[in-house]
Design an enzyme around this catalytic site. Structure first.
Site, PDB file in Angstrom:
ATOM      1  N   PHE A  78       0.806  -1.230   0.000  1.00 49.86           N
ATOM      2  CA  PHE A  78       0.000   0.000   0.000  1.00 49.86           C
ATOM      3  C   PHE A  78       0.834   1.273   0.000  1.00 49.86           C
ATOM      4  CE2 PHE A  78       0.766  -0.243   4.609  1.00 49.86           C
ATOM      5  CZ  PHE A  78       1.029   1.093   4.879  1.00 49.86           C
ATOM      6  N   CYS A 118       9.782   1.628   3.621  1.00 48.68           N
ATOM      7  CA  CYS A 118      10.669   0.548   4.063  1.00 48.68           C
ATOM      8  C   CYS A 118      12.088   1.075   4.253  1.00 48.68           C
ATOM      9  CB  CYS A 118      10.653  -0.593   3.066  1.00 48.68           C
ATOM     10  SG  CYS A 118      11.293  -0.091   1.473  1.00 48.68           S
ATOM     11  N   GLU A 144       8.809  -3.775  13.283  1.00 48.13           N
ATOM     12  CA  GLU A 144       8.578  -2.672  12.346  1.00 48.13           C
ATOM     13  C   GLU A 144       7.343  -1.898  12.798  1.00 48.13           C
ATOM     14  OE1 GLU A 144       7.454  -3.785   8.292  1.00 48.13           O
ATOM     15  OE2 GLU A 144       8.594  -2.081   7.549  1.00 48.13           O
TER      16      GLU A 144
HETATM   17  P1  NAD Z   1       1.364  -6.707   3.071  1.00 39.90           P
HETATM   18  O1  NAD Z   1       2.379  -7.781   3.156  1.00 39.90           O
HETATM   19  O2  NAD Z   1       0.250  -6.706   4.035  1.00 39.90           O
HETATM   20  O3  NAD Z   1       0.678  -6.731   1.612  1.00 39.90           O
HETATM   21  C1  NAD Z   1       1.437  -6.777   0.434  1.00 39.90           C
HETATM   22  C2  NAD Z   1       0.634  -7.495  -0.640  1.00 39.90           C
HETATM   23  O4  NAD Z   1       0.379  -8.838  -0.215  1.00 39.90           O
HETATM   24  C3  NAD Z   1      -0.720  -6.851  -0.898  1.00 39.90           C
HETATM   25  O5  NAD Z   1      -0.965  -6.845  -2.285  1.00 39.90           O
HETATM   26  C4  NAD Z   1      -1.690  -7.760  -0.150  1.00 39.90           C
HETATM   27  O6  NAD Z   1      -2.965  -7.827  -0.746  1.00 39.90           O
HETATM   28  C5  NAD Z   1      -1.017  -9.113  -0.206  1.00 39.90           C
HETATM   29  N1  NAD Z   1      -1.286  -9.961   0.970  1.00 39.90           N
HETATM   30  C6  NAD Z   1      -1.550  -9.530   2.243  1.00 39.90           C
HETATM   31  N2  NAD Z   1      -1.684 -10.608   3.067  1.00 39.90           N
HETATM   32  C7  NAD Z   1      -1.478 -11.700   2.317  1.00 39.90           C
HETATM   33  C8  NAD Z   1      -1.473 -13.108   2.599  1.00 39.90           C
HETATM   34  N3  NAD Z   1      -1.686 -13.583   3.824  1.00 39.90           N
HETATM   35  N4  NAD Z   1      -1.217 -13.972   1.584  1.00 39.90           N
HETATM   36  C9  NAD Z   1      -0.986 -13.520   0.352  1.00 39.90           C
HETATM   37  N5  NAD Z   1      -0.992 -12.197   0.019  1.00 39.90           N
HETATM   38  C10 NAD Z   1      -1.230 -11.299   0.984  1.00 39.90           C
HETATM   39  O7  NAD Z   1       2.164  -5.317   3.089  1.00 39.90           O
HETATM   40  P2  NAD Z   1       1.558  -3.846   3.178  1.00 39.90           P
HETATM   41  O8  NAD Z   1       1.014  -3.635   4.536  1.00 39.90           O
HETATM   42  O9  NAD Z   1       0.702  -3.562   2.007  1.00 39.90           O
HETATM   43  O10 NAD Z   1       2.896  -2.976   2.985  1.00 39.90           O
HETATM   44  C11 NAD Z   1       3.722  -2.584   4.043  1.00 39.90           C
HETATM   45  C12 NAD Z   1       4.904  -3.497   4.173  1.00 39.90           C
HETATM   46  O11 NAD Z   1       5.630  -3.521   2.954  1.00 39.90           O
HETATM   47  C13 NAD Z   1       5.896  -3.033   5.218  1.00 39.90           C
HETATM   48  O12 NAD Z   1       6.328  -4.146   5.942  1.00 39.90           O
HETATM   49  C14 NAD Z   1       7.024  -2.431   4.409  1.00 39.90           C
HETATM   50  O13 NAD Z   1       8.291  -2.439   5.028  1.00 39.90           O
HETATM   51  C15 NAD Z   1       7.010  -3.330   3.216  1.00 39.90           C
HETATM   52  N6  NAD Z   1       7.674  -2.728   2.072  1.00 39.90           N
HETATM   53  C16 NAD Z   1       8.905  -3.199   1.753  1.00 39.90           C
HETATM   54  C17 NAD Z   1       9.594  -2.637   0.703  1.00 39.90           C
HETATM   55  C18 NAD Z   1      10.962  -3.127   0.347  1.00 39.90           C
HETATM   56  O14 NAD Z   1      11.495  -2.683  -0.646  1.00 39.90           O
HETATM   57  N7  NAD Z   1      11.567  -4.038   1.097  1.00 39.90           N
HETATM   58  C19 NAD Z   1       9.028  -1.587  -0.032  1.00 39.90           C
HETATM   59  C20 NAD Z   1       7.756  -1.146   0.311  1.00 39.90           C
HETATM   60  C21 NAD Z   1       7.082  -1.731   1.377  1.00 39.90           C
END
Ligand code: NAD
Length: 484
Positions: A149, A281, A375
């Site tokens: 997101f 992140c 985090e």
């Molecule tokens: P999230 O893991 O909740 O969701 C990411 C994606 O996975 C979404 O499209 C979501 O629909 C899907 N998803 C969620 N739960 C799932 C499940 N149980 N099984 C399969 N798919 C699932 O992450 P978020 O809250 O959208 O984003 C924030 C996180 O992303 C933070 O931890 C942040 O650090 C990380 N992030 C990392 C980077 C990087 O480059 N390392 C960059 C941006 C964000």
């Protein structure tokens, strides 16, 4: 609702959808702005079929022809910058200047993709008399990109231009919390001349992700999101023998030494912990204060006070996120940490239903506290005090994550020592958010990334392509026969 119900985008068209939906809430004021499909495996199947159908023609174009589409896409990103930024702000809650920066980074990645003809060129060598070996890059086929997101436009664009210029066809599964930008990206790609089926968007949640990991026509899966889900997606995609690259969460440490430039360090640390409401992140989450740095902490708090919710600080993504962040602060306070600046219970006039957390600085956090280990993903900085550089490094090493780490000092030798010893994929020296710029690649270490390549830059070329090695002999008279 401000926008009509969102639809999946498959084979160049939006597809009518009759299944269950979720409300999309603008975190700026809590209003429902549209609905998003909670698609199932059937939608993934349709998108995979469309992408598979488009692949032979798209992949057979010379790379320079594919790049032409992205020159036009770059122009369209520039032309529509303000509108794209407003959409990002509306669905994600970040400030307008942060939203513009997100589009600017998308443009930078697209520029890099347009130069891929230079980087993706193969190699050729006469390996023995009359015998040539040649290496060429081939696209993988249908690939998928699953995104979080916090960057509704930039993170999808980390993958789209590079993967597509290299000849792949893609299914994007954006976060259900910020789905609007993905459809706008699809429209701009179509306007830029991308053939139907090369890029598809399937909206939804877990079920879509699982269907992507299991689908036999999908060759590779990239994922950016939390570590918990990154592990699940990596394991599931790999168990189905797909190539996988999954980027996870982060806990970034900034090591601040007493000789650091006070003004620059204070403003960098404050900007790093609060930019995008701390939902990056690459955000500073813990400042490791080495020795006597009270003068820098004092200045840092003054800088943080200039960050005002609703003005130069956006909202966090949801009510749940606000509660989670505030709970971390309350728990740290109960455990004996000292709150220097408290962003709890923050209200923005005229946006009383928005999800705002003010900038928060917490001193005397202990490495074993939950706030120091997990985090937080909000505008919250924990200050952990220690006495030596090696102790500071062992605090950084104690983290499961390893996305970024920075050092603030004017001593080149110490900066080099910390850069070498820190256990993170992206290092900053006197920089609070050390995001590598193109062509340098983006990716962390440890539990911040699973898979061998990085997601952008030169390293991503390895992820999105496979190598063909051809050995050629056109000289029947050659006496060399060991390769006959
Ligand atoms: P999230 O893991 O909740 O969701 C990411 C994606 O996975 C979404 O499209 C979501 O629909 C899907 N998803 C969620 N739960 C799932 C499940 N149980 N099984 C399969 N798919 C699932 O992450 P978020 O809250 O959208 O984003 C924030 C996180 O992303 C933070 O931890 C942040 O650090 C990380 N992030 C990392 C980077 C990087 O480059 N390392 C960059 C941006 C964000």
């Amino acid at each position: 609702m401000k926008y009509p119900a969102l639809k999946n985008y498959i084979d160049g068209k939006t597809i009518d959808y009759a299944g269950s939906t979720l409300e999309v809430i603008s975190p700026l004021d809590g209003s429902v702005i549209c609905t998003v499909p909670v698609s199932g495996a059937d939608a993934v199947d349709k998108a995979a079929a469309a992408a598979k159908k488009a692949f032979p023609q798209w992949s057979s174009l010379p790379i320079r022809d594919r790049a032409q589409v992205f020159y036009r896409y770059k122009y369209l990103l520039e032309k529509n910058m303000n509108e794209l930024a407003e959409l990002i702000q509306e669905e994600n809650g970040k400030t307008i200047s942060e939203s513009i920066a997100e589009v600017e980074k998308s443009i930078e990645v697209t520029e890099f993709a347009c130069s891929l003809a230079q980087i993706a060129a193969g190699e050729i060598l006469e390996v023995s008399k009359g015998v040539e070996c040649r290496i060429e890059r081939y696209p993988l086929g249908v690939v998928a990109s699953i995104t979080p997101f916090n960057f509704p436009t930039m993170v999808p664009n980390w993958t789209i231009p590079n993967a597509l210029v290299l000849g792949n066809c893609m299914i994007l599964k954006p976060s259900e919390l910020v789905p609007l930008s993905a459809n706008r990206i699809a429209e701009l790609l179509k306007e830029a001349g991308l053939p139907d089926g090369v890029f598809n968007v399937v909206h939804g949640t877990k079920e879509v992700v699982e269907a992507i990991c299991d689908h036999p026509a999908i060759e590779a899966v990239s994922f950016v999101g939390s570590t918990k889900v990154a592990k699940i997606v990596y394991a599931r995609a790999a168990s189905n023998l797909k190539r996988a690259l999954t980027l996870g969460g982060a806990k970034n440490h900034l090591l601040v030494l007493p000789d650091a430039n006070v003004g620059m360090t204070a403003s960098n640390v404050a900007a790093s912990m609060s930019g995008c409401a701390g939902q990056r992140c690459m955000a500073a989450s813990a400042m490791v204060a080495v020795g006597s740095v009270d003068h820098i902490i004092k200045e840092l708090v003054e800088e943080a006070k200039k960050i005002v919710p609703g003005k130069n600080l956006g909202s966090v993504i949801s009510k749940e996120a606000k509660e989670r962040i505030e709970n971390y602060i309350t728990e740290a306070e109960k455990e004996g940490a000292r709150i220097l600046l408290d962003g709890r219970n923050c209200k923005v006039e005229g946006k009383e239903n928005g999800f705002y957390v003010g900038p928060t600085v917490i001193d005397f956090v202990k490495p074993e506290m939950r706030i120091a280990k997990e985090e937080v993903f909000g505008p919250v900085l924990s200050i952990i005090r220690t006495d030596t550089v090696d102790n500071a490094l062992s605090i950084q090493h104690g983290s499961l994550y390893g996305n970024a780490a920075s050092v603030f000092t004017q001593n080149g030798g110490i900066a080099k020592y910390i850069s070498e010893k820190a256990s993170a994929g992206m290092i900053g020296v006197n920089i609070g958010v050390p995001v590598p710029r193109e062509p340098f690649s983006f990716g962390g270490w440890n539990d911040s990334k699973f898979g061998t390549c990085d997601i952008t830059g030169k390293s991503s070329v390895e992820f999105w392509t496979k190598l063909k090695k051809t050995t050629v002999k056109w000289n029947p008279e050659s006496q060399i026969n060991w390769m006959s």
